[in-house]
Write a protein that holds these residues in place. Sequence first.
Motif, PDB file in Angstrom:
ATOM      1  N   ILE A 206       0.836  -1.207   0.000  1.00 42.67           N
ATOM      2  CA  ILE A 206       0.000   0.000   0.000  1.00 42.67           C
ATOM      3  C   ILE A 206       0.867   1.253   0.000  1.00 42.67           C
ATOM      4  CG2 ILE A 206      -1.673   1.319   1.352  1.00 42.67           C
ATOM      5  CD1 ILE A 206      -2.865  -1.337   2.270  1.00 42.67           C
ATOM      6  N   VAL A 207       1.924   1.254   0.817  1.00 40.86           N
ATOM      7  CA  VAL A 207       2.831   2.406   0.865  1.00 40.86           C
ATOM      8  C   VAL A 207       3.467   2.643  -0.503  1.00 40.86           C
ATOM      9  CG1 VAL A 207       5.016   3.247   1.811  1.00 40.86           C
ATOM     10  CG2 VAL A 207       3.313   2.239   3.328  1.00 40.86           C
ATOM     11  N   THR A 208       3.882   1.563  -1.158  1.00 40.34           N
ATOM     12  CA  THR A 208       4.504   1.692  -2.481  1.00 40.34           C
ATOM     13  C   THR A 208       3.550   2.317  -3.492  1.00 40.34           C
ATOM     14  OG1 THR A 208       5.919  -0.235  -2.068  1.00 40.34           O
ATOM     15  CG2 THR A 208       5.613   0.426  -4.347  1.00 40.34           C
ATOM     16  N   PHE A 209       2.317   1.859  -3.528  1.00 40.71           N
ATOM     17  CA  PHE A 209       1.345   2.389  -4.485  1.00 40.71           C
ATOM     18  C   PHE A 209       0.871   3.793  -4.120  1.00 40.71           C
ATOM     19  CE2 PHE A 209       0.976  -2.032  -5.817  1.00 40.71           C
ATOM     20  CZ  PHE A 209       0.834  -1.900  -7.186  1.00 40.71           C
ATOM     21  N   ASN A 210       1.091   4.217  -2.868  1.00 43.77           N
ATOM     22  CA  ASN A 210       0.694   5.564  -2.458  1.00 43.77           C
ATOM     23  C   ASN A 210       1.813   6.586  -2.652  1.00 43.77           C
ATOM     24  OD1 ASN A 210      -1.970   5.146  -1.729  1.00 43.77           O
ATOM     25  ND2 ASN A 210      -1.478   4.555   0.371  1.00 43.77           N
ATOM     26  N   ARG A 211       2.978   6.128  -3.071  1.00 45.87           N
ATOM     27  CA  ARG A 211       4.057   7.080  -3.352  1.00 45.87           C
ATOM     28  C   ARG A 211       3.631   8.023  -4.465  1.00 45.87           C
ATOM     29  NH1 ARG A 211       8.958   3.093  -4.261  1.00 45.87           N
ATOM     30  NH2 ARG A 211       9.755   4.948  -5.348  1.00 45.87           N
ATOM     31  N   LYS A 212       3.997   9.295  -4.346  1.00 45.29           N
ATOM     32  CA  LYS A 212       3.505  10.319  -5.270  1.00 45.29           C
ATOM     33  C   LYS A 212       3.848  10.015  -6.729  1.00 45.29           C
ATOM     34  CE  LYS A 212       3.272  15.320  -5.821  1.00 45.29           C
ATOM     35  NZ  LYS A 212       3.352  15.292  -7.284  1.00 45.29           N
ATOM     36  N   GLU A 213       5.104   9.568  -6.972  1.00 42.53           N
ATOM     37  CA  GLU A 213       5.488   9.320  -8.361  1.00 42.53           C
ATOM     38  C   GLU A 213       4.710   8.152  -8.968  1.00 42.53           C
ATOM     39  OE1 GLU A 213       8.827   7.678  -5.663  1.00 42.53           O
ATOM     40  OE2 GLU A 213       7.403   9.359  -5.739  1.00 42.53           O
ATOM     41  N   VAL A 214       4.401   7.143  -8.142  1.00 47.25           N
ATOM     42  CA  VAL A 214       3.637   5.995  -8.632  1.00 47.25           C
ATOM     43  C   VAL A 214       2.193   6.398  -8.906  1.00 47.25           C
ATOM     44  CG1 VAL A 214       2.814   3.677  -8.082  1.00 47.25           C
ATOM     45  CG2 VAL A 214       5.129   4.364  -7.429  1.00 47.25           C
ATOM     46  N   LYS A 215       1.610   7.158  -7.987  1.00 49.20           N
ATOM     47  CA  LYS A 215       0.225   7.601  -8.178  1.00 49.20           C
ATOM     48  C   LYS A 215       0.100   8.499  -9.403  1.00 49.20           C
ATOM     49  CE  LYS A 215      -2.127   8.976  -4.622  1.00 49.20           C
ATOM     50  NZ  LYS A 215      -2.497   9.700  -3.390  1.00 49.20           N
ATOM     51  N   ASP A 216       1.089   9.375  -9.571  1.00 45.17           N
ATOM     52  CA  ASP A 216       1.035  10.279 -10.734  1.00 45.17           C
ATOM     53  C   ASP A 216       1.105   9.504 -12.051  1.00 45.17           C
ATOM     54  OD1 ASP A 216       0.835  12.422  -9.073  1.00 45.17           O
ATOM     55  OD2 ASP A 216       2.956  12.968  -9.161  1.00 45.17           O
ATOM     56  N   ARG A 217       1.961   8.500 -12.111  1.00 48.26           N
ATOM     57  CA  ARG A 217       2.069   7.703 -13.328  1.00 48.26           C
ATOM     58  C   ARG A 217       0.770   6.962 -13.635  1.00 48.26           C
ATOM     59  NH1 ARG A 217       8.073   4.857 -12.713  1.00 48.26           N
ATOM     60  NH2 ARG A 217       9.291   6.796 -12.904  1.00 48.26           N
ATOM     61  N   ILE A 218       0.136   6.434 -12.594  1.00 44.25           N
ATOM     62  CA  ILE A 218      -1.130   5.727 -12.800  1.00 44.25           C
ATOM     63  C   ILE A 218      -2.220   6.686 -13.227  1.00 44.25           C
ATOM     64  CG2 ILE A 218      -2.933   4.387 -11.646  1.00 44.25           C
ATOM     65  CD1 ILE A 218      -0.806   3.124  -9.902  1.00 44.25           C
ATOM     66  N   ASN A 219      -2.218   7.908 -12.647  1.00 42.72           N
ATOM     67  CA  ASN A 219      -3.267   8.887 -12.951  1.00 42.72           C
ATOM     68  C   ASN A 219      -3.195   9.376 -14.396  1.00 42.72           C
ATOM     69  OD1 ASN A 219      -4.328   8.733 -10.375  1.00 42.72           O
ATOM     70  ND2 ASN A 219      -3.088  10.427  -9.588  1.00 42.72           N
ATOM     71  N   VAL A 220      -1.971   9.510 -14.917  1.00 41.47           N
ATOM     72  CA  VAL A 220      -1.840  10.010 -16.291  1.00 41.47           C
ATOM     73  C   VAL A 220      -1.943   8.892 -17.325  1.00 41.47           C
ATOM     74  CG1 VAL A 220      -0.415  11.950 -15.553  1.00 41.47           C
ATOM     75  CG2 VAL A 220       0.691   9.831 -16.276  1.00 41.47           C
ATOM     76  N   THR A 289       1.530   5.594   6.873  1.00 39.23           N
ATOM     77  CA  THR A 289       2.990   5.556   6.794  1.00 39.23           C
ATOM     78  C   THR A 289       3.445   6.169   5.470  1.00 39.23           C
ATOM     79  OG1 THR A 289       3.067   3.541   8.134  1.00 39.23           O
ATOM     80  CG2 THR A 289       5.040   4.086   6.867  1.00 39.23           C
ATOM     81  N   GLN A 290       4.428   7.049   5.554  1.00 38.72           N
ATOM     82  CA  GLN A 290       4.912   7.747   4.371  1.00 38.72           C
ATOM     83  C   GLN A 290       6.055   7.011   3.682  1.00 38.72           C
ATOM     84  OE1 GLN A 290       3.500  10.526   3.192  1.00 38.72           O
ATOM     85  NE2 GLN A 290       2.030  10.676   4.883  1.00 38.72           N
ATOM     86  N   LYS A 291       6.917   6.371   4.470  1.00 40.40           N
ATOM     87  CA  LYS A 291       8.106   5.744   3.904  1.00 40.40           C
ATOM     88  C   LYS A 291       8.091   4.238   4.161  1.00 40.40           C
ATOM     89  CE  LYS A 291      11.010   9.862   4.520  1.00 40.40           C
ATOM     90  NZ  LYS A 291      12.242  10.394   5.149  1.00 40.40           N
ATOM     91  N   GLU A 292       8.489   3.494   3.152  1.00 36.61           N
ATOM     92  CA  GLU A 292       8.525   2.042   3.263  1.00 36.61           C
ATOM     93  C   GLU A 292       9.552   1.581   4.293  1.00 36.61           C
ATOM     94  OE1 GLU A 292       9.083  -1.834   0.320  1.00 36.61           O
ATOM     95  OE2 GLU A 292       8.936   0.182  -0.523  1.00 36.61           O
ATOM     96  N   GLN A 293      10.618   2.386   4.471  1.00 35.59           N
ATOM     97  CA  GLN A 293      11.670   2.018   5.420  1.00 35.59           C
ATOM     98  C   GLN A 293      11.169   2.012   6.869  1.00 35.59           C
ATOM     99  OE1 GLN A 293      11.881   4.250   3.051  1.00 35.59           O
ATOM    100  NE2 GLN A 293      13.493   3.524   1.652  1.00 35.59           N
ATOM    101  N   SER A 294      10.061   2.696   7.120  1.00 31.60           N
ATOM    102  CA  SER A 294       9.524   2.779   8.488  1.00 31.60           C
ATOM    103  C   SER A 294       8.678   1.575   8.864  1.00 31.60           C
ATOM    104  CB  SER A 294       8.674   4.046   8.639  1.00 31.60           C
ATOM    105  OG  SER A 294       9.403   5.190   8.282  1.00 31.60           O
ATOM    106  N   LEU A 295       8.385   0.725   7.890  1.00 30.29           N
ATOM    107  CA  LEU A 295       7.453  -0.376   8.163  1.00 30.29           C
ATOM    108  C   LEU A 295       8.039  -1.426   9.093  1.00 30.29           C
ATOM    109  CD1 LEU A 295       5.786  -0.897   4.683  1.00 30.29           C
ATOM    110  CD2 LEU A 295       4.759   0.034   6.746  1.00 30.29           C
ATOM    111  N   GLY A 296       9.368  -1.632   9.034  1.00 27.89           N
ATOM    112  CA  GLY A 296       9.980  -2.602   9.938  1.00 27.89           C
ATOM    113  C   GLY A 296       9.763  -2.224  11.385  1.00 27.89           C
ATOM    114  N   MET A 297       9.965  -0.934  11.692  1.00 28.38           N
ATOM    115  CA  MET A 297       9.735  -0.448  13.049  1.00 28.38           C
ATOM    116  C   MET A 297       8.254  -0.505  13.403  1.00 28.38           C
ATOM    117  SD  MET A 297      10.723   3.235  14.716  1.00 28.38           S
ATOM    118  CE  MET A 297       9.516   4.089  13.696  1.00 28.38           C
TER     119      MET A 297
END
Length: 383
Positions: A206-220, A289-297
């Motif tokens: 979910i975090v990966t697909f919510n990243r701004k660059e990914v969402k923008d690519r899907i939207n366009v 969660t904004q960053k995927e790196q935070s998911l481990g914590m």
Amino acid sequence: MQVFNAYLKILWKRKNSILIYTGIFLVLAFGLSKMGSSEMGGNFENTSYPITIFDQDQSEASQQFIKYVGKNNELKNYEDDKELLTDQLFARNIACVIYIKKGFGQELEKGNAKHLLEITTLPGTVYSQSVINYVNQYMSTLYAYQQTGMTLDEAMKATQSTLKKEAEVTFSSQNQGSEGSPIYFFMRYLSYVLVSISILGISASIVTFNRKEVKDRINVSSYPLFKRNLGLWGGSVLVEAGYILLYLLIAAVFYREGLFSQTGLLMILNLVCFGIVAFSLSFLIGMITQKEQSLGMSSTVASLSLAFLGGVFVPLSIMGDGIKMVSHFVPTYWYITALEFLEKGAYAIKAEQYWVSIGMQLGFSAAFLAFGLAVSKKRRRAG
């Protein structure tokens, strides 16, 4: 289909972490179940506690109860003197004092004698809860037989016969909170690992697909938003269902007899409901969660907090009243409560308590999903 395939690729990147948590879980479940079952097995018959009973009812029902208690324990006679009995308890000369109050037999015929047994033990001793469990086992079994329409005499005979065959569930020399069947331990610690791997798998996607660059690519692109959401939700549900099925297959291999029974099937239903909780919580964490790196914590903090507060690692029976009050506000508490309720064989007596725990878990799931959807809607408006 493209989103779904991408979802599985993201999950595959997390395979090492998921395998580590699975390994920890298997060590905990198998190790502690062996410790519990070995103490509850052949060694049980050599365990005997000195007990003093005062029969103020002098009925057939009270005599049968004394017979049951005295079968595997040493009955000691003392004067009914509070100071004397207290001294004997502190000196460990007796494990507990039981008063069978007047009217025990009459109330038992009505299916209610809970307040006519007064049990006094020395708090903090390793056997205090064992003695109480021993008495509760008799009363619970007796009530269960009465619910089937048996008379009191028939129920007492059936109870004596049943407990004679299943004496291994009566006592354990383990410390308080360590008793239980192997399938109970498996299901108990599974709640911890299920939260951990759900966050690592579902939240990461979910975090990966919510990243701004990914969402923008899907939207366009020409890829419909509906298909994107369908693939994301479908992948999440499939992953959670896969987790549950994987561990149920493991349980079916090692604990087949305990799993394929009425109690085992109710434990499976309890697990499925908690799986929904883990899925909903993972969705919420993925949205905030904004960053995927935070998911481990996030995975570590969420799983350990729910495990300790909910009674997975620290048994509910030894928690303080303040901690227990807080525990009511975590879903793991209700999962463990239902699990312990089934392990004690109390479903036949008061099934509504089990369904209350199931309902509370589903309530937590709905709350997590609603909060997650609200965050998702706010993000969409923010662009």
